[in-house]
Design a protein around this motif. Structure first.
Motif, short mmCIF file in Angstrom:
data_model
loop_
_atom_site.label_atom_id
_atom_site.label_comp_id
_atom_site.label_asym_id
_atom_site.label_seq_id
_atom_site.Cartn_x
_atom_site.Cartn_y
_atom_site.Cartn_z
N ASP A 1 0.89 -1.22 -0.02
CA ASP A 1 -0.14 0.08 -0.02
C ASP A 1 0.93 1.28 0.07
OD1 ASP A 1 1.07 -0.17 2.62
OD2 ASP A 1 -0.82 0.42 3.45
N GLU A 2 2.14 1.18 -0.08
CA GLU A 2 3.04 2.45 -0.03
C GLU A 2 4.34 1.96 -0.45
OE1 GLU A 2 4.47 3.62 4.04
OE2 GLU A 2 3.80 1.71 4.73
N VAL A 3 5.29 2.96 -0.74
CA VAL A 3 6.66 2.56 -1.46
C VAL A 3 7.36 1.84 -0.27
CG1 VAL A 3 8.65 3.44 -2.03
CG2 VAL A 3 6.28 4.44 -2.87
N VAL A 4 8.23 0.92 -0.63
CA VAL A 4 9.04 0.31 0.37
C VAL A 4 10.35 0.44 0.13
CG1 VAL A 4 7.58 -1.80 0.66
CG2 VAL A 4 8.99 -2.12 -1.33
N SER A 5 11.38 0.33 1.10
CA SER A 5 12.57 0.82 0.82
C SER A 5 13.44 -0.28 -0.08
CB SER A 5 13.29 0.96 2.15
OG SER A 5 14.57 1.06 2.04
N GLU A 6 14.14 0.25 -1.01
CA GLU A 6 15.09 -0.58 -1.84
C GLU A 6 16.21 -0.96 -0.97
OE1 GLU A 6 17.15 -0.30 -6.05
OE2 GLU A 6 16.51 1.46 -5.10
N ARG A 7 16.59 -0.55 0.15
CA ARG A 7 17.59 -0.91 0.95
C ARG A 7 17.11 -1.78 2.14
NH1 ARG A 7 18.02 4.59 0.27
NH2 ARG A 7 19.80 5.11 -1.08
N SER A 8 16.06 -2.29 2.06
CA SER A 8 15.75 -3.29 2.97
C SER A 8 16.35 -4.54 3.07
CB SER A 8 14.06 -3.69 3.04
OG SER A 8 13.23 -2.54 2.95
N ALA A 9 16.61 -5.27 4.28
CA ALA A 9 17.44 -6.50 4.30
C ALA A 9 16.66 -7.37 5.37
CB ALA A 9 18.93 -6.13 4.86
N PRO A 10 16.84 -8.69 5.21
CA PRO A 10 16.11 -9.64 6.09
C PRO A 10 16.73 -9.68 7.53
CG PRO A 10 17.77 -10.75 4.72
CD PRO A 10 17.70 -9.32 4.08
N THR A 11 15.96 -9.58 8.62
CA THR A 11 16.29 -9.57 10.06
C THR A 11 15.76 -11.05 10.36
OG1 THR A 11 14.20 -8.78 10.55
CG2 THR A 11 15.81 -7.36 10.53
N ALA A 12 16.27 -11.58 11.45
CA ALA A 12 15.87 -13.03 12.08
C ALA A 12 14.54 -12.75 12.44
CB ALA A 12 16.66 -13.05 13.33
N ALA A 13 13.79 -14.07 11.89
CA ALA A 13 12.37 -14.26 12.21
C ALA A 13 12.11 -14.89 13.69
CB ALA A 13 11.73 -15.18 11.07
N PRO A 14 10.91 -14.44 14.37
CA PRO A 14 10.77 -15.34 15.56
C PRO A 14 10.85 -16.74 15.46
CG PRO A 14 9.18 -13.42 14.95
CD PRO A 14 10.05 -13.83 13.83
N GLY A 15 11.83 -17.22 16.32
CA GLY A 15 11.86 -18.69 16.35
C GLY A 15 12.93 -19.13 15.28
N GLY A 16 13.02 -18.22 14.29
CA GLY A 16 13.93 -18.61 13.19
C GLY A 16 13.35 -19.68 12.42
N ALA A 17 12.07 -19.67 11.94
CA ALA A 17 11.35 -20.45 11.16
C ALA A 17 11.00 -20.18 9.89
CB ALA A 17 10.04 -21.17 11.76
N ALA A 18 11.78 -19.00 9.31
CA ALA A 18 11.79 -18.94 8.01
C ALA A 18 12.47 -19.49 7.12
CB ALA A 18 11.80 -17.13 7.88
N ALA A 19 12.19 -19.71 5.78
CA ALA A 19 13.22 -20.26 4.89
C ALA A 19 14.11 -19.48 4.75
CB ALA A 19 12.38 -20.74 3.59
N GLY A 20 15.36 -20.10 4.23
CA GLY A 20 16.49 -19.43 4.30
C GLY A 20 16.83 -18.64 2.67
N ARG B 1 9.95 -2.44 -7.34
CA ARG B 1 9.11 -1.71 -8.29
C ARG B 1 8.36 -0.56 -7.49
NH1 ARG B 1 10.81 -2.50 -13.30
NH2 ARG B 1 10.74 -4.85 -14.08
N ARG B 2 9.10 0.09 -6.60
CA ARG B 2 8.31 1.28 -5.71
C ARG B 2 7.60 0.37 -4.74
NH1 ARG B 2 9.59 6.31 -6.25
NH2 ARG B 2 7.48 6.97 -5.45
N GLU B 3 6.31 0.44 -4.98
CA GLU B 3 4.98 -0.23 -4.22
C GLU B 3 5.12 -1.82 -4.44
OE1 GLU B 3 4.27 2.07 -6.36
OE2 GLU B 3 3.91 4.10 -5.30
#
Length: 465
Positions: A60-79, A103-105
């Motif tokens: 619903d808004e522009v997201v940052s192109e410089r975003s980076a992954p952080t640790a998920a709660p419990g570490g259950a996310a895929a690598g 693509r901005r949004e």
């Protein structure tokens, strides 16, 4: 004048184009503390017969192109990758050549070779995606679609342990692939309890590789602990994996010590399983005679703990003996009759004692519903059980008799490590003679002449010079 005006217009147009191309920072306005909201995904979740060139996530808004992954709660996310947008949006299965486009949004995920036919894909958005004001998504999100007519229901789940410590391996990588195509892999991460699950699999033979990716390069490095298993999947399968260093070297002796003249302690450079009892070990003297030991080898931590318990028991027994002797002396003194009195024995207490308050203590009431609820909660947080033996590097055995000073050799035959390799290894042990006793203070010196008197102290006149 016209030339100057034309240059001004060109500069204004160029600035406008540049502003449209960069994400920038929104000017002014009230503070924005809302997280980016995912409004639309393409293809839809659980869609089948999908024919699209890319996966699109619209916000619903522009997201940052410089975003980076952080640790998920419990570490259950895929690598995913180490960082950046390529690490935020993960595709499984994949050959590792996916491209994430900003693509901005929206975010686009494009596999370089396109989506394969008759394959179910899981797309995972890891925590870490932020808007231009730094509001960051903290929960993972995933959805599934298939290029075939249905989404398969096969599943491989399990737990990964660090065999060297006996603890679950958290945030480790798990890859599944078929032997015919080792580059196309299904991926997952273990949670804080070492558990993992890979879903949407078809039946067949898979190879499972799990490892602690310390340098986060998505490869099993030489010093990283790992484990491998094969699964013939028909519906579901459960695995227990035990990761350890996959080197080819056998254990070797590093040190042999003489402990307090009562035990011998050895240290190896690699652990061996704790059910080893030292039957393949021997202590040989200078004359090649085997010196018997006073008991089997046990892990040094166990030996030290038992020694402390024995020492504490001896101290407690000595204290109890002193206390009982003191109590007996005091009791005898109290019971002794004084002169002119007769000792009367104390009355015997009755065999039965009447209790006035017979109301039972309050107890927790447990109903069928509460038991069911507790069982569900316990199943969701139960810790996996380590079912193997933790390897040990330090071992101790008691001596049957103190060793005489001299040179000895300690040998081990067939000391087998976790990798199955074994070798004969030995070390020298030199027992030094005890130090000579320190000279005690002279007690037989002639005492000072008791007849010598200090005449000055008795008031005798001092000698003349």
């Amino acid at each position: 004048m016209r030339r100057r005006l034309a240059l001004l217009v060109a500069a204004t147009v160029a600035a406008g184009i540049g502003g449209c191309a960069s994400q920038g920072m929104p000017p002014g306005g009230p503070p924005d503390a809302e997280l980016p909201v995912l409004q639309r995904i393409l293809p839809d979740s659980n869609a089948v017969r999908v024919r699209v060139p890319a996966v699109v996530l619209q916000f619903d808004e522009v997201v940052s192109e410089r975003s980076a992954p952080t640790a998920a709660p419990g570490g259950a996310a895929a690598g995913g990758a180490a960082g950046g947008l390529a690490g935020l949006l993960v595709l499984s299965p994949s050959d590792g050549r996916d491209e994430v486009v900003w693509r901005r949004e929206a975010l686009e995920l494009r596999p370089r070779g396109g989506f394969r036919p008759n394959t179910a894909y899981r797309v995972t958005l890891l925590p870490g995606l932020a808007d231009l004001r730094g509001n960051r998504i903290t929960e993972p999100f995933s959805f599934v679609f298939s290029t075939g007519a249905a989404i398969p229901t096969g599943e491989v789940s399990g737990v990964l342990f660090d065999w060297t410590t006996g603890r679950p391996a958290a945030n480790a990588r798990v890859d599944l692939f078929r032997q015919a195509d080792t580059l196309f892999r299904w991926s997952a991460r273990t949670d804080s309890l070492g558990r993992f699950r890979v879903r949407e699999l078809t039946s067949g033979l898979y190879e499972v590789r799990a490892w602690v990716d310390a340098n986060n390069d998505r490869r099993i490095s030489f010093r990283e602990i790992s484990d491998v298993a094969r699964v013939a999947l028909s519906d579901t399968a459960t695995l227990e994996l035990y990761a350890y260093g996959r080197d080819t070297l056998p254990p070797r002796l590093e040190q042999v010590e003489w402990i307090d003249s009562t035990a011998i302690r050895i240290r190896l450079d690699r652990g061996i399983v704790a059910d080893w009892d030292g039957r393949s070990a021997e202590l040989v003297g200078a004359d090649s005679a085997v010196i018997p030991l006073g008991g089997p080898f046990v892990p040094s931590a166990v030996y030290d703990s038992l020694a402390r318990m024995r020492s504490a028991a001896r101290d407690s027994t000595a204290r109890d003996s002193v206390a009982r002797a003191a109590d007996s002396t005091a009791a005898a003194a109290d019971s002794a009759p004084t002169r002119g009195e007769i000792a009367v024995p104390a009355p015997r207490p009755p065999d039965t004692v009447r209790v006035e308050n017979t109301r039972p203590e309050p107890r927790d009431t447990v109903t069928r519903d509460s038991v069911a609820a507790d069982s569900v909660a316990a199943d969701s947080i139960v810790r996996p059980v380590f079912k193997r033996v933790v390897p040990v590097t330090q071992w101790t055995a008691p001596l049957a008799a103190p060793l005489a000073p001299g040179l000895y050799r300690f040998r081990i035959r067939d000391a087998r490590g976790l990798n199955g390799r074994s070798v004969n290894t030995e070390r020298e042990l030199r027992v030094q003679p005890p130090p000579p006793p320190r000279p005690s203070p002279a007690r037989d010196r002639a005492p000072a002449d008791s007849t010598a008197r200090d005449t000055t102290a008795r008031g005798a006149p001092p000698r003349r010079p």
